[in-house]
Scaffold this motif. Structure first.
Motif, PDB file in Angstrom:
ATOM      1  N   THR A  62       0.832  -1.207   0.000  1.00 19.00           N
ATOM      2  CA  THR A  62       0.000   0.000   0.000  1.00 19.00           C
ATOM      3  C   THR A  62       0.865   1.255   0.000  1.00 19.00           C
ATOM      4  O   THR A  62       0.598   2.213  -0.736  1.00 19.00           O
ATOM      5  CB  THR A  62      -0.943   0.010   1.213  1.00 19.00           C
ATOM      6  OG1 THR A  62      -1.805  -1.125   1.163  1.00 19.00           O
ATOM      7  CG2 THR A  62      -1.790   1.278   1.224  1.00 19.00           C
ATOM      8  N   TRP A  66       0.967   3.930  -2.994  1.00 20.79           N
ATOM      9  CA  TRP A  66       0.701   5.350  -2.701  1.00 20.79           C
ATOM     10  C   TRP A  66       1.846   6.234  -3.213  1.00 20.79           C
ATOM     11  O   TRP A  66       1.599   7.276  -3.837  1.00 20.79           O
ATOM     12  CB  TRP A  66       0.517   5.534  -1.203  1.00 20.79           C
ATOM     13  CG  TRP A  66       0.144   6.931  -0.802  1.00 20.79           C
ATOM     14  CD1 TRP A  66       0.984   8.003  -0.668  1.00 20.79           C
ATOM     15  CD2 TRP A  66      -1.167   7.409  -0.481  1.00 20.79           C
ATOM     16  NE1 TRP A  66       0.282   9.116  -0.276  1.00 20.79           N
ATOM     17  CE2 TRP A  66      -1.042   8.779  -0.159  1.00 20.79           C
ATOM     18  CE3 TRP A  66      -2.423   6.804  -0.432  1.00 20.79           C
ATOM     19  CZ2 TRP A  66      -2.142   9.564   0.211  1.00 20.79           C
ATOM     20  CZ3 TRP A  66      -3.504   7.594  -0.064  1.00 20.79           C
ATOM     21  CH2 TRP A  66      -3.362   8.946   0.250  1.00 20.79           C
ATOM     22  N   SER A 102      -5.309   6.143   8.182  1.00 20.57           N
ATOM     23  CA  SER A 102      -4.010   6.748   7.864  1.00 20.57           C
ATOM     24  C   SER A 102      -4.140   7.751   6.724  1.00 20.57           C
ATOM     25  O   SER A 102      -3.541   8.835   6.766  1.00 20.57           O
ATOM     26  CB  SER A 102      -3.002   5.655   7.476  1.00 20.57           C
ATOM     27  OG  SER A 102      -2.793   4.757   8.554  1.00 20.57           O
ATOM     28  N   ALA A 103      -4.923   7.398   5.691  1.00 21.67           N
ATOM     29  CA  ALA A 103      -5.141   8.314   4.570  1.00 21.67           C
ATOM     30  C   ALA A 103      -5.867   9.578   5.032  1.00 21.67           C
ATOM     31  O   ALA A 103      -5.556  10.693   4.584  1.00 21.67           O
ATOM     32  CB  ALA A 103      -5.939   7.617   3.468  1.00 21.67           C
ATOM     33  N   TYR A 106      -3.413  11.725   6.921  1.00 21.23           N
ATOM     34  CA  TYR A 106      -2.499  12.314   5.936  1.00 21.23           C
ATOM     35  C   TYR A 106      -3.158  13.528   5.276  1.00 21.23           C
ATOM     36  O   TYR A 106      -2.533  14.588   5.124  1.00 21.23           O
ATOM     37  CB  TYR A 106      -2.135  11.273   4.885  1.00 21.23           C
ATOM     38  CG  TYR A 106      -1.392  11.817   3.688  1.00 21.23           C
ATOM     39  CD1 TYR A 106      -0.017  11.979   3.715  1.00 21.23           C
ATOM     40  CD2 TYR A 106      -2.086  12.173   2.527  1.00 21.23           C
ATOM     41  CE1 TYR A 106       0.663  12.486   2.610  1.00 21.23           C
ATOM     42  CE2 TYR A 106      -1.415  12.677   1.426  1.00 21.23           C
ATOM     43  CZ  TYR A 106      -0.045  12.830   1.478  1.00 21.23           C
ATOM     44  OH  TYR A 106       0.622  13.342   0.384  1.00 21.23           O
ATOM     45  N   PHE A 107      -4.431  13.370   4.897  1.00 22.98           N
ATOM     46  CA  PHE A 107      -5.153  14.464   4.260  1.00 22.98           C
ATOM     47  C   PHE A 107      -5.297  15.646   5.215  1.00 22.98           C
ATOM     48  O   PHE A 107      -5.073  16.802   4.820  1.00 22.98           O
ATOM     49  CB  PHE A 107      -6.526  13.993   3.796  1.00 22.98           C
ATOM     50  CG  PHE A 107      -7.424  15.116   3.374  1.00 22.98           C
ATOM     51  CD1 PHE A 107      -7.269  15.697   2.123  1.00 22.98           C
ATOM     52  CD2 PHE A 107      -8.401  15.604   4.233  1.00 22.98           C
ATOM     53  CE1 PHE A 107      -8.083  16.756   1.732  1.00 22.98           C
ATOM     54  CE2 PHE A 107      -9.212  16.656   3.849  1.00 22.98           C
ATOM     55  CZ  PHE A 107      -9.055  17.234   2.596  1.00 22.98           C
ATOM     56  N   ASP A 144      -3.582  14.489  -4.794  1.00 27.54           N
ATOM     57  CA  ASP A 144      -3.398  13.092  -4.404  1.00 27.54           C
ATOM     58  C   ASP A 144      -4.582  12.221  -4.809  1.00 27.54           C
ATOM     59  O   ASP A 144      -4.795  11.152  -4.219  1.00 27.54           O
ATOM     60  CB  ASP A 144      -3.187  12.991  -2.887  1.00 27.54           C
ATOM     61  CG  ASP A 144      -1.892  13.632  -2.437  1.00 27.54           C
ATOM     62  OD1 ASP A 144      -0.848  13.330  -3.033  1.00 27.54           O
ATOM     63  OD2 ASP A 144      -1.928  14.441  -1.488  1.00 27.54           O
ATOM     64  N   SER A 147      -3.796   8.596  -5.643  1.00 27.39           N
ATOM     65  CA  SER A 147      -3.429   7.792  -4.473  1.00 27.39           C
ATOM     66  C   SER A 147      -4.670   7.343  -3.714  1.00 27.39           C
ATOM     67  O   SER A 147      -4.766   6.187  -3.280  1.00 27.39           O
ATOM     68  CB  SER A 147      -2.517   8.598  -3.542  1.00 27.39           C
ATOM     69  OG  SER A 147      -1.288   8.897  -4.169  1.00 27.39           O
ATOM     70  N   TYR A 148      -5.644   8.243  -3.563  1.00 22.72           N
ATOM     71  CA  TYR A 148      -6.883   7.874  -2.876  1.00 22.72           C
ATOM     72  C   TYR A 148      -7.667   6.830  -3.670  1.00 22.72           C
ATOM     73  O   TYR A 148      -8.250   5.905  -3.085  1.00 22.72           O
ATOM     74  CB  TYR A 148      -7.749   9.122  -2.641  1.00 22.72           C
ATOM     75  CG  TYR A 148      -7.131  10.116  -1.690  1.00 22.72           C
ATOM     76  CD1 TYR A 148      -6.800   9.758  -0.387  1.00 22.72           C
ATOM     77  CD2 TYR A 148      -6.867  11.420  -2.085  1.00 22.72           C
ATOM     78  CE1 TYR A 148      -6.224  10.660   0.494  1.00 22.72           C
ATOM     79  CE2 TYR A 148      -6.301  12.335  -1.219  1.00 22.72           C
ATOM     80  CZ  TYR A 148      -5.979  11.948   0.064  1.00 22.72           C
ATOM     81  OH  TYR A 148      -5.401  12.856   0.932  1.00 22.72           O
ATOM     82  N   LEU A 151      -6.046   3.509  -3.157  1.00 22.28           N
ATOM     83  CA  LEU A 151      -6.385   2.963  -1.838  1.00 22.28           C
ATOM     84  C   LEU A 151      -7.762   2.302  -1.866  1.00 22.28           C
ATOM     85  O   LEU A 151      -7.940   1.203  -1.316  1.00 22.28           O
ATOM     86  CB  LEU A 151      -6.353   4.081  -0.790  1.00 22.28           C
ATOM     87  CG  LEU A 151      -6.694   3.670   0.649  1.00 22.28           C
ATOM     88  CD1 LEU A 151      -5.699   2.630   1.157  1.00 22.28           C
ATOM     89  CD2 LEU A 151      -6.705   4.885   1.564  1.00 22.28           C
TER      90      LEU A 151
END
Length: 204
Positions: A62, A66, A102-103, A106-107, A144, A147-148, A151
């Motif tokens: 992951t 990412w 975690s995402a 991060y955001f 991003d 990346s999302y 995920l």
């Protein structure tokens, strides 16, 4: 062999997140965890080794998906998540929760940093503040966005795998997590003042 594979998995996670030194520290700490040492000494062969290995591989792939925006690593992460669900149809649900959490963090962190860089002219009031917030939110999401999406793809692949090899019910993350927490609460309640009657595979 299984222990070496798991340790290498944690090494590569640390290396991917920071650097090689962080990887060595992560592998060292994992190698000296109490559960790992006990199982190695008594040559226990249960599902914990496979579960930890697939957990580590899911997190590792992951991170790589990412950072590299790679569909290949996203596919590998989704497959690892599905195999974690196959090895442990209950506890695997914490992986999607961890990845989504975690995402989100991060955001929030990136959004706060970008918003802090904006200068709002004095006297413009709430409309200017609202405009800056929406503009920053949009730019952070757009930067991003791939990346999302990767995920979400990872989680989707993992859940489809769980549906195929287990059941649709096990793919219900919220219900499975709630059932697991209730089971653990029951185990702790029984264990208070007496021996835990929920026998492990080794005891059976």
């Amino acid at each position: 062999v299984s222990q070496c594979c798991r340790s290498r998995g944690f090494f590569f996670i640390g290396k991917e997140v920071l650097d090689e030194k962080a990887g060595l520290v992560a592998a060292f700490i994992f190698s000296f965890s109490g559960t790992t040492i006990v199982r190695t000494m008594y040559a226990y062969s249960d599902s914990d080794g496979a579960i930890l290995l697939f957990f580590a591989l899911t997190v590792l792939f992951t991170f790589r998906a990412w950072n590299t925006k790679s569909y290949k690593y996203a596919g590998l992460a989704g497959l690892s998540l599905g195999l974690a669900g196959f090895a442990s149809p209950s506890s695997y649900v914490f992986l999607p929760i961890l990845l989504i959490g975690s995402a989100f963090l991060y955001f929030i962190n990136k959004f706060a940093k970008e918003l802090g860089k904006k200068e709002i002219p004095l006297g413009e009031g709430h409309p200017a503040i609202k405009k800056n917030i929406l503009k920053t939110f949009s730019s952070v999401i757009k930067e991003d966005s791939r990346s999302y999406l990767l995920l979400l793809l990872i989680i989707a692949i993992g859940l489809v795998f769980v549906v195929v090899v287990e059941s649709p019910k096990h793919a219900n993350i919220a219900e499975t997590a709630l059932n697991l927490l209730q089971l653990k609460a029951g185990e702790r309640g029984v264990a208070v003042g007496s021996r835990n009657v929920f026998l492990t595979v080794q005891e059976l």
